[in-house]
Design a protein around this motif. Structure first.
Motif, PDB file in Angstrom:
ATOM      1  N   ALA A 132      42.413  36.747  35.963  1.00 24.04           N
ATOM      2  CA  ALA A 132      42.842  38.011  35.357  1.00 24.04           C
ATOM      3  C   ALA A 132      42.282  38.071  33.948  1.00 24.04           C
ATOM      4  CB  ALA A 132      44.363  38.118  35.340  1.00 24.04           C
ATOM      5  N   ASP A 135      42.691  43.555  28.982  1.00 19.48           N
ATOM      6  CA  ASP A 135      41.889  44.732  28.625  1.00 19.48           C
ATOM      7  C   ASP A 135      42.266  45.325  27.280  1.00 19.48           C
ATOM      8  OD1 ASP A 135      44.296  45.993  29.068  1.00 19.48           O
ATOM      9  OD2 ASP A 135      43.584  47.303  30.682  1.00 19.48           O
ATOM     10  N   TRP A 139      47.199  42.906  31.453  1.00 16.75           N
ATOM     11  CA  TRP A 139      46.373  42.020  32.263  1.00 16.75           C
ATOM     12  C   TRP A 139      45.905  42.744  33.520  1.00 16.75           C
ATOM     13  CZ3 TRP A 139      44.500  37.604  30.467  1.00 16.75           C
ATOM     14  CH2 TRP A 139      45.153  37.005  29.393  1.00 16.75           C
ATOM     15  N   GLN A 140      44.614  42.578  33.820  1.00 11.02           N
ATOM     16  CA  GLN A 140      44.019  43.175  35.008  1.00 11.02           C
ATOM     17  C   GLN A 140      43.664  42.071  35.997  1.00 11.02           C
ATOM     18  OE1 GLN A 140      43.827  46.405  35.513  1.00 11.02           O
ATOM     19  NE2 GLN A 140      44.506  46.976  33.457  1.00 11.02           N
ATOM     20  N   LYS A 141      44.045  42.269  37.252  1.00 11.80           N
ATOM     21  CA  LYS A 141      43.762  41.261  38.272  1.00 11.80           C
ATOM     22  C   LYS A 141      42.297  41.303  38.657  1.00 11.80           C
ATOM     23  CE  LYS A 141      45.272  39.459  42.747  1.00 11.80           C
ATOM     24  NZ  LYS A 141      46.210  39.617  43.881  1.00 11.80           N
TER      25      LYS A 141
END
Length: 215
Positions: A132, A135, A139-141
């Motif tokens: 992850a 950004d 949190w972006q997977k």
């Protein structure tokens, strides 16, 4: 007597007679040089490296003196070596835990290499693991890691840009991580700073034309 034809006068090179055309030519040359410089920057091969070694900070959801998270980037990962453990008590067996790496600049990540560890009945290979990235807001997977091979190594291609990255993992019990290598390079859009140029050209061409009359 031989007759000589009166031929029209041949126009001489404008660049020799007109300093203003010379000025335009120099501006064109300068523009071309800047364009070539930009092309060189974008086409030069960028060396991929293990960015984990340059991380400014390494943390984890589980910290212990016996299995510190610093082990995941000490560049030593023999099969029988030490490892970071995600064990966080019996009540957390089977839960997701993570390690986090942070840099002072944004990087481009192209590959994740996770060297896992099996040890006894509680430290097992992960049943799920994924990266992850931060950004700036949340949190972006990212990509799910490939299954570990017979050497307990998982190699996964990724394509992400960030200054903070996490690796989440879980197993039926807990996970062991000997080393985490995040392969990539510093984002060239932030590592290179274009020089500042004056918005106006202030150049005196009279030194090239000392006999040129002032306007």
């Amino acid at each position: 007597m031989a007759r000589t034809a009166n031929l029209p006068a041949t126009k001489t090179n404008n660049l020799q007679n007109d300093p203003f055309d010379m000025k335009k030519t120099r501006l064109h040359i300068a523009t071309i040089c800047l364009m070539l410089t930009a092309c060189t920057l974008t086409t030069t091969a960028i060396e991929v490296q293990n960015l984990s070694l340059t991380a400014a900070r390494v943390t984890a959801s589980v910290e212990s003196n016996d299995n510190p998270v610093s082990l995941i980037r000490d560049n030593r990962y023999p099969a029988s070596g030490k490892y970071w453990s995600s064990y966080n008590g019996d009540d957390r067996l089977g839960a997701y835990e993570y390690v986090e790496l942070e840099w002072v600049q944004q990087n481009i990540y192209k590959e994740v290499r996770a060297y896992w560890k099996e040890d006894g009945a509680n430290i097992l290979l992960p049943t799920d693991a994924y990266v992850a990235w931060w950004d700036g807001t949340e949190w972006q997977k990212g990509a799910t890691l490939a299954q570990a091979d017979d050497k307990q190594l998982s190699v996964t291609e990724v394509d992400m840009a960030a200054s903070k990255v996490r690796l989440y993992m879980k197993s039926d019990k807990a996970c062991g991580l000997r080393e985490l290598q995040l392969m990539g390079y510093i984002d060239p859009s932030v590592s290179y700073k274009w020089p500042e140029y004056s918005p106006t050209l202030n150049y005196d061409f009279r030194w090239e034309y000392p006999t040129l009359s002032a306007p």
